[in-house]
Each structure stands twice: as structure tokens, then as C-alpha cells.
Design an enzyme around this catalytic site. Sequence first.
Site, PDB file in Angstrom:
ATOM      1  N   ASP A 253       0.828  -1.209   0.000  1.00  0.00           N
ATOM      2  CA  ASP A 253       0.000   0.000   0.000  1.00  0.00           C
ATOM      3  C   ASP A 253       0.865   1.263   0.000  1.00  0.00           C
ATOM      4  O   ASP A 253       1.987   1.254   0.493  1.00  0.00           O
ATOM      5  CB  ASP A 253      -0.919  -0.023   1.242  1.00  0.00           C
ATOM      6  CG  ASP A 253      -2.111   0.898   1.082  1.00  0.00           C
ATOM      7  OD1 ASP A 253      -2.361   1.374  -0.050  1.00  0.00           O
ATOM      8  OD2 ASP A 253      -2.790   1.149   2.090  1.00  0.00           O
TER       9      ASP A 253
ATOM     10  N   ARG B 189       0.275   7.668  -2.715  1.00  0.00           N
ATOM     11  CA  ARG B 189       0.816   8.739  -1.857  1.00  0.00           C
ATOM     12  C   ARG B 189       2.298   8.971  -2.130  1.00  0.00           C
ATOM     13  O   ARG B 189       2.775  10.103  -2.100  1.00  0.00           O
ATOM     14  CB  ARG B 189       0.582   8.403  -0.374  1.00  0.00           C
ATOM     15  CG  ARG B 189      -0.819   8.763   0.086  1.00  0.00           C
ATOM     16  CD  ARG B 189      -1.174   8.088   1.381  1.00  0.00           C
ATOM     17  NE  ARG B 189      -1.491   6.678   1.149  1.00  0.00           N
ATOM     18  CZ  ARG B 189      -1.651   5.794   2.132  1.00  0.00           C
ATOM     19  NH1 ARG B 189      -1.520   6.158   3.387  1.00  0.00           N
ATOM     20  NH2 ARG B 189      -1.955   4.551   1.841  1.00  0.00           N
ATOM     21  N   TRP B 190       3.023   7.899  -2.418  1.00  0.00           N
ATOM     22  CA  TRP B 190       4.452   8.027  -2.754  1.00  0.00           C
ATOM     23  C   TRP B 190       4.600   8.940  -3.971  1.00  0.00           C
ATOM     24  O   TRP B 190       5.455   9.825  -4.002  1.00  0.00           O
ATOM     25  CB  TRP B 190       5.028   6.649  -3.052  1.00  0.00           C
ATOM     26  CG  TRP B 190       6.474   6.619  -3.401  1.00  0.00           C
ATOM     27  CD1 TRP B 190       7.538   6.482  -2.556  1.00  0.00           C
ATOM     28  CD2 TRP B 190       7.034   6.748  -4.739  1.00  0.00           C
ATOM     29  NE1 TRP B 190       8.721   6.501  -3.261  1.00  0.00           N
ATOM     30  CE2 TRP B 190       8.434   6.662  -4.598  1.00  0.00           C
ATOM     31  CE3 TRP B 190       6.488   6.922  -6.011  1.00  0.00           C
ATOM     32  CZ2 TRP B 190       9.293   6.745  -5.697  1.00  0.00           C
ATOM     33  CZ3 TRP B 190       7.341   7.015  -7.098  1.00  0.00           C
ATOM     34  CH2 TRP B 190       8.730   6.922  -6.926  1.00  0.00           C
TER      35      TRP B 190
ATOM     36  N   ASN C 210     -10.977  -2.343  -5.670  1.00  0.00           N
ATOM     37  CA  ASN C 210     -10.144  -1.403  -6.422  1.00  0.00           C
ATOM     38  C   ASN C 210     -10.726  -1.047  -7.796  1.00  0.00           C
ATOM     39  O   ASN C 210     -10.276  -0.096  -8.443  1.00  0.00           O
ATOM     40  CB  ASN C 210      -8.714  -1.933  -6.578  1.00  0.00           C
ATOM     41  CG  ASN C 210      -7.885  -1.851  -5.305  1.00  0.00           C
ATOM     42  OD1 ASN C 210      -7.008  -2.680  -5.057  1.00  0.00           O
ATOM     43  ND2 ASN C 210      -8.146  -0.859  -4.461  1.00  0.00           N
TER      44      ASN C 210
ATOM     45  N   ASN D 199       1.367   3.380  -2.891  1.00  0.00           N
ATOM     46  CA  ASN D 199       1.954   3.785  -4.179  1.00  0.00           C
ATOM     47  C   ASN D 199       1.484   5.183  -4.588  1.00  0.00           C
ATOM     48  O   ASN D 199       2.261   5.999  -5.066  1.00  0.00           O
ATOM     49  CB  ASN D 199       1.549   2.819  -5.296  1.00  0.00           C
ATOM     50  CG  ASN D 199       2.134   1.435  -5.104  1.00  0.00           C
ATOM     51  OD1 ASN D 199       2.990   1.238  -4.247  1.00  0.00           O
ATOM     52  ND2 ASN D 199       1.674   0.481  -5.897  1.00  0.00           N
TER      53      ASN D 199
ATOM     54  N   SER E 202      -7.608  -5.343  -5.281  1.00  0.00           N
ATOM     55  CA  SER E 202      -8.736  -5.889  -4.524  1.00  0.00           C
ATOM     56  C   SER E 202     -10.025  -5.825  -5.335  1.00  0.00           C
ATOM     57  O   SER E 202     -10.115  -5.101  -6.339  1.00  0.00           O
ATOM     58  CB  SER E 202      -8.914  -5.106  -3.217  1.00  0.00           C
ATOM     59  OG  SER E 202      -9.497  -3.846  -3.474  1.00  0.00           O
TER      60      SER E 202
ATOM     61  N   SER F 177      -8.425  -4.375   4.831  1.00  0.00           N
ATOM     62  CA  SER F 177      -8.960  -4.076   3.498  1.00  0.00           C
ATOM     63  C   SER F 177      -9.371  -5.337   2.726  1.00  0.00           C
ATOM     64  O   SER F 177      -9.026  -5.505   1.549  1.00  0.00           O
ATOM     65  CB  SER F 177      -7.936  -3.255   2.682  1.00  0.00           C
ATOM     66  OG  SER F 177      -7.570  -2.086   3.376  1.00  0.00           O
TER      67      SER F 177
END
Length: 254
Positions: free
Chosen positions: A31, A35-36, A79, A33, A76, A207
Site C-alpha cells: 500500500d 501517496r508516494w 479497487n 503507491n 482488490s 482491506s
Amino acid sequence: MRAYFADAPDDISLNDIDVDKIPSHVSFIMDGNGRWAQQRGLDRTLGHKAGVDSLRECVTTSVRLGVDVLSAYAFSTENWRRPQHEVNMLMHLFATTLMKELPLFHQEKVRLKFLGDLDALPTETRDVFEFGLSQTKDYDRMTFALAVNYGSRAEIARAARLIAEDVAAGKLRPEDVDVDAVSNRLYTAGLPDPDLLVRTSGELRLSNYLLWQLAYTEFYVTDLFWPDFDRWEYLRAIHAFQGRGRRFGGVENK
Ligand code: IPE
Ligand code: IPE
Ligand code: MG
């Protein structure tokens, strides 16, 4: 293996790990990616691309350490709610990455497996996945299970449906429906439950991931975003795991 873990940072090295007590199954919720990428002013999709490098390092590290099963949550059942262009990009990325990385699977003798409903995937992605499965099916050094279009609730509902079908067909008696009957009908059938679950980006939730299989799994949450996850953070996670007293409801067996 020593060379692979040379140039260790100050706080962790291979010496901190008991190589005789490596977890058999390590699972990752990859988890952070998006925000990075956002942190760098980049499009979220570039975070997913960067995440591929972390996953490759994770596969190599797992093989070096002697992990039997590595599993990772890539997409998921929820997603699909993401913007269409991000979903399309991910599906294409899964296909192109797998084709590109197949030599690594051959080199390291890694068997590929998928967790989830592949029928709903675009043809390109499904075809490549099936090719990867057939190419690696005889390898047994490590199993790499990638969860794509995976949701634990859908998985358990599917197992219940398969059981109902077997009962209706007279192949299974209701009194024989037990824990193994369910486990054997999950996507993870045949794999040991995870010993260690790692989630990146600091979120303290599952999640919809492996709700059944994680019953006695040790959790390790790091604030690092997935593209920043590397072999050292992997060692930190294993070090933390090795310091835990697992009791499985009984008394500690040290
Ligand atoms: C995880 O990173 C990758 C997938 C879910 C495909 P995210 O895309 O969830 O990144 P964040 O959580 O939005 O930062
Ligand atoms: C979980 O991450 C799914 C994957 C890593 C593939 P999400 O980013 O989708 O989870 P939430 O929405 O933050 O719970
Ligand atoms: Mg996320």
C-alpha cells in the site's frame, strides 16, 4: 546471501536474523503507491510503476532467505472503484511486468499462483497470467502468490457455494463440512497460512485481505510507502516477527 545483504544500514543486518527461523509464508499488503507519487508531484500511476521494483526486490529477498511462500495483494475486488484510467493502467502493468519478469521466475525456480477471480480481468492480463502459470507450474523452490481481483469475503462466499454444490450433488455430507472443507475451497488451498503479514504506508486495517487465513498471523506495519520498501525493511519485519511469542491460543512454545 551475504553479498546480497552487504552494505546494511546501522540498525539492521543479516546478523540480527535467525536464519533457522524464517517464516514459511510471508504476505504483503503493498500500500501507498499513490501517496508516494503524490508526495513527489507525480501521477499516481508512476507510484505503481515504482512499486514493481519493490516487489521484485521482495521476491529476490524471499528466495535468498528461504521463504517457502510469498504472497502479495496487488488489486482488490474494491479497487475497481478507482478511476478507469488507473484501473486500465494497473491491468496493463500486471501483464507487461509478468512477461518482463518471467526470466527471474525461471532463474529462481519460483512457481507462480494467483489468488482471486481472474475471469473478470481483461483478456490481455488473463492470457499472460495463464501463460505465467503454465511456464512455472513445475518449480518448487518458492511459491509466489499474487492476489488480483481478490476479496476475502467473495472468496469465502465462493467456498460456501462450492460446498453447497458438493452437498447438493451428494458428494459431501453436511456433517463433514469442517474447517478443512472450507480451507480446501479457498484460493489459497494447499498453501500454509501466512506466518507474517506486512502492510506498508501505516494503515491499520486488512482491506478485505485473507480474513480467514490470517487468524493467527503476526502483523508488522511500517510507515514506509510500498515503493520505498526494500530488503532492509524486510529484515526489520522478520526481526520483529522473531521476537514475538506465538501461542495459537495455547501456552508459549519457545
Ligand atoms: C497500493 O497503493 C496499490 C494498489 C492498491 C493497486 P495505492 O494505490 O492504494 O496507494 P495509496 O494508498 O492511494 O497511497
Ligand atoms: C488494499 O489497499 C489493496 C491493495 C493493496 C491491493 P487499498 O489502498 O485498496 O485499501 P484501502 O482502500 O486504503 O483500505
Ligand atoms: Mg491504498
